[in-house]
Design an enzyme around this catalytic site. Structure first.
Site, PDB file in Angstrom:
ATOM      1  N   GLY A  63      34.185  70.639  51.370  1.00 57.76           N
ATOM      2  CA  GLY A  63      34.413  71.097  49.986  1.00 57.76           C
ATOM      3  C   GLY A  63      33.839  72.751  49.718  1.00 57.76           C
ATOM      4  N   HIS A  64      34.772  73.722  49.985  1.00 57.69           N
ATOM      5  CA  HIS A  64      34.085  75.128  50.226  1.00 57.69           C
ATOM      6  C   HIS A  64      34.671  75.634  48.756  1.00 57.69           C
ATOM      7  CE1 HIS A  64      33.930  74.943  54.668  1.00 57.69           C
ATOM      8  NE2 HIS A  64      33.239  73.941  54.308  1.00 57.69           N
TER       9      HIS A  64
HETATM   10  P1  GDP Z   1      30.036  74.968  51.096  1.00 58.99           P
HETATM   11  O1  GDP Z   1      30.519  73.684  51.569  1.00 58.99           O
HETATM   12  O2  GDP Z   1      29.135  75.683  52.236  1.00 58.99           O
HETATM   13  O3  GDP Z   1      30.996  76.061  51.071  1.00 58.99           O
HETATM   14  O4  GDP Z   1      29.322  75.113  49.633  1.00 58.99           O
HETATM   15  P2  GDP Z   1      29.694  74.251  48.424  1.00 58.99           P
HETATM   16  O5  GDP Z   1      31.023  75.220  47.702  1.00 58.99           O
HETATM   17  O6  GDP Z   1      30.020  72.850  48.694  1.00 58.99           O
HETATM   18  O7  GDP Z   1      28.570  74.604  47.536  1.00 58.99           O
HETATM   19  C1  GDP Z   1      28.030  75.702  47.363  1.00 58.99           C
HETATM   20  C2  GDP Z   1      27.789  75.729  45.658  1.00 58.99           C
HETATM   21  O8  GDP Z   1      26.785  76.761  45.380  1.00 58.99           O
HETATM   22  C3  GDP Z   1      29.222  76.225  44.968  1.00 58.99           C
HETATM   23  O9  GDP Z   1      29.064  75.417  43.907  1.00 58.99           O
HETATM   24  C4  GDP Z   1      29.061  77.676  44.918  1.00 58.99           C
HETATM   25  O10 GDP Z   1      29.887  78.279  44.123  1.00 58.99           O
HETATM   26  C5  GDP Z   1      27.771  77.844  44.613  1.00 58.99           C
HETATM   27  N1  GDP Z   1      26.960  78.859  45.021  1.00 58.99           N
HETATM   28  C6  GDP Z   1      27.229  79.618  46.338  1.00 58.99           C
HETATM   29  N2  GDP Z   1      26.376  80.727  46.481  1.00 58.99           N
HETATM   30  C7  GDP Z   1      25.494  80.566  45.333  1.00 58.99           C
HETATM   31  C8  GDP Z   1      24.489  81.562  44.760  1.00 58.99           C
HETATM   32  O11 GDP Z   1      24.142  82.444  45.541  1.00 58.99           O
HETATM   33  N3  GDP Z   1      23.944  81.240  43.585  1.00 58.99           N
HETATM   34  C9  GDP Z   1      24.565  80.254  42.914  1.00 58.99           C
HETATM   35  N4  GDP Z   1      23.754  79.949  41.549  1.00 58.99           N
HETATM   36  N5  GDP Z   1      25.489  79.465  43.121  1.00 58.99           N
HETATM   37  C10 GDP Z   1      26.060  79.778  44.479  1.00 58.99           C
HETATM   38  P1  IMO Z   2      30.898  71.107  53.302  1.00 63.23           P
HETATM   39  O1  IMO Z   2      31.836  71.636  54.525  1.00 63.23           O
HETATM   40  C1  IMO Z   2      27.980  68.073  52.592  1.00 63.23           C
HETATM   41  C2  IMO Z   2      28.377  64.271  54.793  1.00 63.23           C
HETATM   42  C3  IMO Z   2      28.775  62.944  53.949  1.00 63.23           C
HETATM   43  C4  IMO Z   2      28.116  62.082  54.713  1.00 63.23           C
HETATM   44  C5  IMO Z   2      28.172  62.392  56.253  1.00 63.23           C
HETATM   45  C6  IMO Z   2      29.276  61.582  56.949  1.00 63.23           C
HETATM   46  O2  IMO Z   2      31.321  71.112  52.121  1.00 63.23           O
HETATM   47  O3  IMO Z   2      29.555  71.284  53.624  1.00 63.23           O
HETATM   48  P2  IMO Z   2      32.071  61.897  56.687  1.00 63.23           P
HETATM   49  O4  IMO Z   2      33.098  61.765  55.469  1.00 63.23           O
HETATM   50  O5  IMO Z   2      32.143  63.254  57.303  1.00 63.23           O
HETATM   51  O6  IMO Z   2      32.347  60.787  57.446  1.00 63.23           O
HETATM   52  O7  IMO Z   2      30.674  61.838  56.178  1.00 63.23           O
HETATM   53  O8  IMO Z   2      28.453  63.634  56.194  1.00 63.23           O
HETATM   54  N1  IMO Z   2      29.326  65.219  54.567  1.00 63.23           N
HETATM   55  C7  IMO Z   2      29.195  66.382  53.773  1.00 63.23           C
HETATM   56  N2  IMO Z   2      28.047  66.807  53.128  1.00 63.23           N
HETATM   57  N3  IMO Z   2      28.888  68.834  52.693  1.00 63.23           N
HETATM   58  C8  IMO Z   2      30.216  68.579  53.605  1.00 63.23           C
HETATM   59  O9  IMO Z   2      30.993  69.422  53.956  1.00 63.23           O
HETATM   60  C9  IMO Z   2      30.189  67.353  54.082  1.00 63.23           C
HETATM   61  N4  IMO Z   2      31.012  66.679  54.885  1.00 63.23           N
HETATM   62  C10 IMO Z   2      30.700  65.305  55.152  1.00 63.23           C
HETATM   63  O10 IMO Z   2      28.470  63.047  52.668  1.00 63.23           O
HETATM   64  O11 IMO Z   2      26.675  61.861  54.367  1.00 63.23           O
HETATM   65 MG    MG Z   3      30.858  71.890  50.500  1.00 64.12          MG
END
Ligand code: GDP
Ligand code: IMO
Ligand code: MG
Length: 430
Positions: free
Chosen positions: A44-45
Site C-alpha cells: 500500500g503505497h
Molecule cells: P510505503 O508502503 O512505504 O509506500 O508507505 P505507506 O504509504 O504505507 O505509509 C507511509 C505513510 O506515511 C503514509 O500515510 C504517508 O502519507 C505518510 N508519510 C510519508 N512521508 C511522511 C512524512 O515525512 N511525514 C508524515 N507525517 N507522513 C508521511
Molecule cells: P508496503 O509495500 C508492511 C507484511 C504483513 C505480514 C507479512 C506477510 O506497503 O510497505 P503477506 O501478505 O505479504 O504474505 O504478509 O508481511 N506486509 C507488509 N507490511 N508493508 C507492506 O507493504 C507489507 N506487505 C506485507 O503484514 O506481516
Molecule cells: Mg505501505
C-alpha cells in the site's frame, strides 16, 4: 542536475510502510521508466500531491506522470481482479493508463490463493504470520513449485479451460484445509471482464526494458515491503514471500546486474511493523500511541494499527549491508516535533552480552534487548514547511548525522510531511 545513475533501486529498509510510495513518486519525476519488481497488492503505497491522495497497491508510483512508462515486472504476483479495480480507480481520477505495461511473465494471484492464504493462517493458530490475506504466500509457493499460472496464461485463448482445471485442483486443497470450494461459474465472468481491461497492457517486458535502456532511459525500480520482510533476509518465517531486497530488482525485472548503478534505502525516522514477529525496539507506552495517531500509523490495505518502535541501527546496518545502499531518505521526521526525546538503538543485549548484529534465531531475536542512545528532540518546532536542510533545528541535524555515521551513508532526502511538497532535497542523486 544530470547524473550518471541510470538504474536506481528504491528499497524499504525496515518492515515496510517507510514512505516508499512518496519517494518513488518523487524520483519518478526524474526517471523515464518506473518498475515494480516484486510483491503484489499486499503493498500500500501512499502518494500525495496537489491535495490529492492515492493508495497504490500493484501499480508503480510513477503512474501519475503520463509521459513515464510504468512497468509491473515479472517478479510480481498480480491479482487480475484487484488490478482491474486499481486501474478503474485511476481511470476515474482521469489518468489514461496508456503508460502502464505489465509483464507477461508475472505470476497470477488468483481467488484460490486468497482463500488458501486465510485458511493456512487459521491452521497456524497462535503461530499465524499476520499476512494481508491477499494470496501472496500461496501464489509464490506455486511459482517455486513451478505450477502457478502466469500473465501469459491469462491472455491465452484457452484461459477458461486453464482456470477451470487449476481451480478443480485447488478446490481439493481448499477442502483439505476445511474451506468452501470456489465456484468456477461464479468467478469466471469477473476474470474475463478484468482480462479485457488488462490484456492491452501486457508485454514481453525483458526486451521492452532493454530497448528503453539502449535508448539511454533512466529506470527507477520501486520495491515494495521492507528488507526485514524479505524471504531470505527478513525475520523468517514472519516475512513476505518475495525478494524485497535490492537484488530482487534484477531478478524481478530482467534488467541485468550491470545496468543497476545504485540504491536508496527508505528509512522511517522510527520503526513500524504490521503483522506478527520479533521487533526488538517495539514499545507500548503513550508515546507509541501518540506517534501512531500523529502519523496515522494504520495499514493502508488492512487498516490494522501498526506496531511502533524506536529506530534500530543494528537492524538498519544489516539492511544497509544486504541492499548496499549508499544513500538514504529519512521519512516522517516531522513526527518528532511532538516528542521531547528520541531514542535510537545502537546495540543489543543478548543473555548478558552486548552484540552489534541481528541474531538469526527467532528465539534470540525475541530475547534481545535494545541498548539506546537518547537524543533531545525539537518539540514544538514545526519543520513541516521547511525545504532547506540548513533550516532544520540542530537536534534534527544531530540525529541525521548520527544515523549517517553509524550506517556510513548519506541521507540525501528528508521528508517532513506526507505531501510531495514537504520534502527536503539535500542532494540530487538521480
Ligand atoms: P510505503 O508502503 O512505504 O509506500 O508507505 P505507506 O504509504 O504505507 O505509509 C507511509 C505513510 O506515511 C503514509 O500515510 C504517508 O502519507 C505518510 N508519510 C510519508 N512521508 C511522511 C512524512 O515525512 N511525514 C508524515 N507525517 N507522513 C508521511
Ligand atoms: P508496503 O509495500 C508492511 C507484511 C504483513 C505480514 C507479512 C506477510 O506497503 O510497505 P503477506 O501478505 O505479504 O504474505 O504478509 O508481511 N506486509 C507488509 N507490511 N508493508 C507492506 O507493504 C507489507 N506487505 C506485507 O503484514 O506481516
Ligand atoms: Mg505501505
Amino acid at each position: 542536475m544530470e547524473n550518471s545513475i541510470k538504474g536506481l533501486v528504491v528499497v524499504g529498509s525496515q518492515w515496510g510502510d517507510e514512505g516508499k510510495g512518496k519517494i518513488a513518486n518523487y524520483l519518478a519525476s526524474k526517471a523515464d521508466v518506473i518498475v515494480r519488481y516484486q510483491g503484489g497488492d499486499n503493498a500500500g503505497h501512499t502518494v500525495k500531491f496537489n491535495n490529492k491522495e492515492f493508495h497504490l497497491r500493484s501499480i508503480p508510483s510513477g503512474i501519475f506522470y503520463e509521459d513515464k512508462i510504468n512497468i509491473m515486472g515479472n517478479g510480481m504476483v498480480i491479482n487480475p481482479l484487484s488490478l482491474a479495480k486499481e486501474m478503474h480507480e485511476l481511470l476515474s481520477a482521469g489518468y489514461t493508463l496508456n503508460n502502464l505495461v505489465i509483464s507477461s511473465r508475472a505470476t497470477l494471484d488468483m481467488s484460490y490463493d486468497l482463500e488458501l492464504d486465510g485458511l493456512k493462517e487459521a491452521k497456524l493458530k497462535d503461530k499465524f504470520i499476520g499476512t494481508t490475506k491477499k494470496g501472496i504466500g500461496p501464489s509464490y509457493t506455486d511459482k517455486a513449485e513451478r505450477s502457478s499460472l502466469r500473465m501469459c496464461d491469462f491472455l491465452d485463448d484457452d484461459f477458461e479451460i486453464i482456470y477451470k482445471n487449476k481451480l478443480e485442483e485447488k478446490n481439493q486443497l481448499i477442502e483439505f484445509y476445511g474451506g468452501n470450494k470456489i465456484s468456477y461459474e461464479e468467478t469466471i465472468a469477473d476474470y474475463l471482464k478484468a482480462k479485457e481491461l488488462i490484456a492491452p497492457h501486457v508485454k514481453e517486458t525483458v526486451s521492452f526494458i532493454h530497448n528503453l535502456r539502449e535508448e539511454n532511459k533512466k529506470i527507477l525500480f520501486e520495491g515494495a515491503q521492507g528488507t526485514m520482510l524479505d524471504i531470505d533476509f527478513g525475520t523468517f518465517p514472519y516475512v513476505t514471500s518475495s525478494s524485497v531486497n535490492a537484488g530482487g530488482a534484477i531478478s524481478g525485472s530482467g534488467i541485468g546486474l550491470g545496468y543497476v548503478n545504485d540504491c536508496i534505502g527508505i528509512i522511517k525516522a522510527y520503526t513500524t511493523r504490521v503483522g506478527e514477529g520479533p521487533f526488538v525496539t517495539e514499545f507500548f507506552d503513550e508515546k507509541a500511541n501518540l506517534i501512531r495517531e500523529i502519523a496515522h500509523e494504520y495499514g493502508v490495505n488492512t487498516h490494522r494499527p501498526r506496531r511502533i518502535g524506536w529506530l534500530d541501527l543494528v537492524q538498519l546496518k544489516y539492511s544497509q549491508s544486504v541492499n548496499g545502499f549508499k544513500y538514504g531518505a529519512l521519512m516522517l521526521l516531522d513526527v518528532f516535533s511532538f516528542l521531547d526525546e528520541i531514542k535510537v538503538c545502537v546495540s543489543y543485549e543478548l543473555d548478558g552480552k552486548e552484540i552489534d548484529f541481528l541474531p538469526t534465531s527467532l528465539k534470540e531475536q525475541y530475547r534481545a534487548k535494545p541498548i539506546y542512545k537518547t537524543f533531545k528532540s525539537f518539540k514544538g518546532v514545526d519543520i513541516s514547511k521547511l525545504n532547506r536542510y540548513e533550516d532544520l533545528p540542530i537536534e534534527a541535524k544531530e540525529y541525521i548525522q548520527f544515523i549517517e555515521n553509524y550506517l556510513k551513508i548519506k541521507i540525501v532526502i528528508i521528508s517532513v510531511g506526507p505531501s510531495k511538497e514537504q520534502t527536503i532535497i539535500r542532494e540530487e542523486i538521480f
